[in-house]
Design an enzyme around this catalytic site. Structure first.
Site, PDB file in Angstrom:
ATOM      1  N   CYS A 198      19.342  22.687   5.344  1.00 32.07           N
ATOM      2  CA  CYS A 198      19.025  23.907   4.591  1.00 32.07           C
ATOM      3  C   CYS A 198      19.459  25.183   5.310  1.00 32.07           C
ATOM      4  CB  CYS A 198      17.542  23.948   4.252  1.00 32.07           C
ATOM      5  SG  CYS A 198      17.091  22.580   3.184  1.00 32.07           S
ATOM      6  N   ASN A 233      13.914  23.426  -4.196  1.00 29.89           N
ATOM      7  CA  ASN A 233      14.637  23.521  -2.922  1.00 29.89           C
ATOM      8  C   ASN A 233      16.022  22.900  -3.114  1.00 29.89           C
ATOM      9  OD1 ASN A 233      15.706  23.215  -0.356  1.00 29.89           O
ATOM     10  ND2 ASN A 233      13.786  22.552   0.574  1.00 29.89           N
ATOM     11  N   HIS A 251      15.723  31.021   2.847  1.00 28.32           N
ATOM     12  CA  HIS A 251      15.890  29.698   2.254  1.00 28.32           C
ATOM     13  C   HIS A 251      14.625  29.357   1.484  1.00 28.32           C
ATOM     14  CE1 HIS A 251      16.286  25.540   1.524  1.00 28.32           C
ATOM     15  NE2 HIS A 251      15.330  25.215   2.373  1.00 28.32           N
TER      16      HIS A 251
HETATM   17  N1  ACO Z   1       0.682  15.519  -5.604  1.00 33.75           N
HETATM   18  C1  ACO Z   1      -0.602  15.297  -5.221  1.00 33.75           C
HETATM   19  N2  ACO Z   1      -0.979  15.094  -3.962  1.00 33.75           N
HETATM   20  C2  ACO Z   1      -0.009  15.122  -3.034  1.00 33.75           C
HETATM   21  C3  ACO Z   1       1.351  15.353  -3.347  1.00 33.75           C
HETATM   22  C4  ACO Z   1       1.674  15.543  -4.699  1.00 33.75           C
HETATM   23  N3  ACO Z   1       2.929  15.775  -5.113  1.00 33.75           N
HETATM   24  N4  ACO Z   1       2.063  15.334  -2.205  1.00 33.75           N
HETATM   25  C5  ACO Z   1       1.187  15.107  -1.208  1.00 33.75           C
HETATM   26  N5  ACO Z   1      -0.059  14.986  -1.706  1.00 33.75           N
HETATM   27  C6  ACO Z   1      -1.298  14.720  -0.997  1.00 33.75           C
HETATM   28  C7  ACO Z   1      -1.086  14.064   0.333  1.00 33.75           C
HETATM   29  O1  ACO Z   1      -0.979  12.652   0.183  1.00 33.75           O
HETATM   30  C8  ACO Z   1      -2.333  14.457   1.084  1.00 33.75           C
HETATM   31  O2  ACO Z   1      -3.370  13.624   0.687  1.00 33.75           O
HETATM   32  P1  ACO Z   1      -4.483  13.114   1.766  1.00 33.75           P
HETATM   33  O3  ACO Z   1      -5.151  14.368   2.247  1.00 33.75           O
HETATM   34  O4  ACO Z   1      -5.345  12.226   0.953  1.00 33.75           O
HETATM   35  O5  ACO Z   1      -3.689  12.416   2.826  1.00 33.75           O
HETATM   36  C9  ACO Z   1      -2.634  15.856   0.541  1.00 33.75           C
HETATM   37  O6  ACO Z   1      -1.909  15.969  -0.683  1.00 33.75           O
HETATM   38  C10 ACO Z   1      -2.209  16.963   1.474  1.00 33.75           C
HETATM   39  O7  ACO Z   1      -0.869  16.674   1.907  1.00 33.75           O
HETATM   40  P2  ACO Z   1      -0.114  17.615   2.867  1.00 33.75           P
HETATM   41  O8  ACO Z   1       1.224  17.038   3.164  1.00 33.75           O
HETATM   42  O9  ACO Z   1      -1.015  17.983   4.028  1.00 33.75           O
HETATM   43  O10 ACO Z   1       0.036  18.879   1.906  1.00 33.75           O
HETATM   44  P3  ACO Z   1       0.578  20.293   2.226  1.00 33.75           P
HETATM   45  O11 ACO Z   1      -0.381  21.289   1.724  1.00 33.75           O
HETATM   46  O12 ACO Z   1       1.072  20.415   3.629  1.00 33.75           O
HETATM   47  O13 ACO Z   1       1.854  20.380   1.272  1.00 33.75           O
HETATM   48  C11 ACO Z   1       4.232  20.161   1.395  1.00 33.75           C
HETATM   49  C12 ACO Z   1       2.896  19.430   1.387  1.00 33.75           C
HETATM   50  C13 ACO Z   1       4.389  20.858   0.064  1.00 33.75           C
HETATM   51  C14 ACO Z   1       5.319  19.120   1.569  1.00 33.75           C
HETATM   52  C15 ACO Z   1       4.242  21.193   2.534  1.00 33.75           C
HETATM   53  O14 ACO Z   1       3.789  20.593   3.724  1.00 33.75           O
HETATM   54  C16 ACO Z   1       5.628  21.759   2.788  1.00 33.75           C
HETATM   55  O15 ACO Z   1       6.171  22.466   1.979  1.00 33.75           O
HETATM   56  N6  ACO Z   1       6.191  21.496   3.969  1.00 33.75           N
HETATM   57  C17 ACO Z   1       7.483  22.015   4.386  1.00 33.75           C
HETATM   58  C18 ACO Z   1       8.566  21.595   3.454  1.00 33.75           C
HETATM   59  C19 ACO Z   1       9.864  21.975   4.011  1.00 33.75           C
HETATM   60  O16 ACO Z   1       9.983  22.916   4.747  1.00 33.75           O
HETATM   61  N7  ACO Z   1      10.806  21.165   3.633  1.00 33.75           N
HETATM   62  C20 ACO Z   1      12.084  21.123   4.058  1.00 33.75           C
HETATM   63  C21 ACO Z   1      12.717  22.261   4.811  1.00 33.75           C
HETATM   64  S1  ACO Z   1      14.151  22.546   4.043  1.00 33.75           S
HETATM   65  C22 ACO Z   1      15.237  21.346   4.535  1.00 33.75           C
HETATM   66  O17 ACO Z   1      15.556  21.215   5.668  1.00 33.75           O
HETATM   67  C23 ACO Z   1      15.756  20.399   3.509  1.00 33.75           C
END
Ligand code: ACO
Length: 335
Positions: free
Chosen positions: A117, A274, A244
């Site tokens: 990214c 994304n 980004h």
């Molecule tokens: N729907 C419902 N529940 C979900 C979903 C979903 N789509 N996805 C995850 N959960 C659940 C998880 O299983 C977890 O459940 P648990 O507590 O029972 O274990 C709970 O939701 C919380 O999960 P987290 O991963 O802690 O959720 P978070 O609030 O951190 O959000 C996310 C997850 C959106 C992925 C976030 O962490 C994020 O955006 N991270 C960075 C993403 C990023 O930067 N990506 C790539 C960079 S760009 C690149 O290089 C390509």
């Protein structure tokens, strides 16, 4: 790594972007994944994303965006094509020569840059280097990705995030003081945390979202500060930050840490998702078209991606001409 500004400068003189026409709303994903529209919207800021048909390749998206950028630059003449992508059409050869060939450029340097990214900022730095060195006078820089191909079909943590698109700019040799001249570029990487977002050979994407989130905020804040300082600006001088688009909450956290209000943060993730290396040029094209980016705005582009990688640069927004003949393509539409 920091590159000092040297003459001739690399001046942004053309911009274009395309999105696949098929919008996939959160509700449609809920039918296939254990998730809800509310979870996706509140945790990511995404309401819908564009997904290309299976027959559409990264080169298809890249060539369509590039054609629009060349048109807006007023000339189809370029001496190099630099394509940032994580989803090349083949393991070899690179996808950039195929994109160049689609544009009728069959005698032109063309290569891919892989920094996930952050790829578009790395590609801008590479293209600017070609111009600074006198190797090329005009360079086409494309960010194109079919990120929707990488998650497993049943992975609710990654599938809602990733989507498809392409954006492109044309850089020309010019003067450091003119609008459009790219400022110093700051680039970095930390391969010790490559485990946070990885697609193993022949496998699907694995993401450690919460850790990645923290790194994204920290790195985007520090690299933005460095690029702004090297440009000779203060953060309060910046009119627009174009980050980004990984997650609306990451962008909001960056804004909070840098004391940059939402009105100065360009966001389009709600309807686009994304799109990997395409996200910054797509955001630029959208913001330029809707008047969010105005001539002479002080703009900072900042990115973070898998690797880990990060990068940022600055530009005083130029007076870009819209493409004279809108590009029509049945498989693609402009943002
Ligand atoms: N729907 C419902 N529940 C979900 C979903 C979903 N789509 N996805 C995850 N959960 C659940 C998880 O299983 C977890 O459940 P648990 O507590 O029972 O274990 C709970 O939701 C919380 O999960 P987290 O991963 O802690 O959720 P978070 O609030 O951190 O959000 C996310 C997850 C959106 C992925 C976030 O962490 C994020 O955006 N991270 C960075 C993403 C990023 O930067 N990506 C790539 C960079 S760009 C690149 O290089 C390509």
């Amino acid at each position: 790594m920091t590159s000092a500004r040297t003459a001739p400068a690399a001046v942004l003189c053309g911009l274009g972007a395309v999105l696949p026409p098929r919008a996939v709303a959160n509700e449609a994903l809920c039918a296939e994944l254990d998730t809800t529209d509310q979870w996706i919207r509140t945790r990511t800021g995404i309401r819908e994303r564009r997904i290309a048909d299976p027959s559409v390749s990264t080169a298809d998206l890249a060539a369509a965006a590039a054609a629009t950028a060349l048109e807006s630059s007023g000339s189809r003449d370029v001496h190099a094509v630099v394509l940032a992508t994580t989803t090349p059409d083949h393991l070899m050869p690179a996808t950039a020569p195929a994109v160049a060939a689609r544009l009728g450029l069959t005698d032109t340097a063309a290569f891919d840059v892989a920094a996930v990214c952050t790829g578009f900022v790395y590609a801008l730095a590479t293209a600017a280097g070609l111009i600074h060195a006198g190797t090329a006078r005009r360079v086409l820089v494309v960010g194109a990705d079919r990120m929707s191909r990488l998650p497993a079909a049943d992975d609710r943590t990654t599938r809602p995030l990733f989507a498809d698109g392409a954006g492109a700019v044309v850089l020309r040799s010019g003067d450091t003081n003119e609008p459009g001249a790219l400022g110093p570029v700051v680039l970095g990487s930390d391969g010790t945390r490559r485990d946070l977002l990885v697609v193993p050979h022949g496998g699907h994407m694995h993401m450690q979202g919460p850790d990645l989130f923290r790194h994204a905020v920290d790195r985007m804040c520090s690299v933005t500060r460095q690029a702004v300082q090297l440009a000779g600006w203060r953060l309060e001088d910046v009119d627009r930050i174009v980050p980004h688009q990984a997650n609306a909450r990451i962008t909001a956290a960056v804004g909070r840490h840098l004391a940059i209000g939402a009105d100065r943060l360009v966001q389009h993730i709600e309807t686009v998702g994304n799109t990997g290396a395409a996200s910054i040029p797509l955001a630029l094209a959208q913001a330029s078209a809707d008047g969010t980016l105005l001539h002479r705005h002080r703009v900072c582009l900042t990115a973070f991606g898998a690797g880990l990688t990060w990068g940022a640069t600055s530009v005083i927004w130029p007076d870009l001409k819209p493409a004279a003949h809108p590009h029509h393509d049945t498989a693609m539409e402009r943002p």
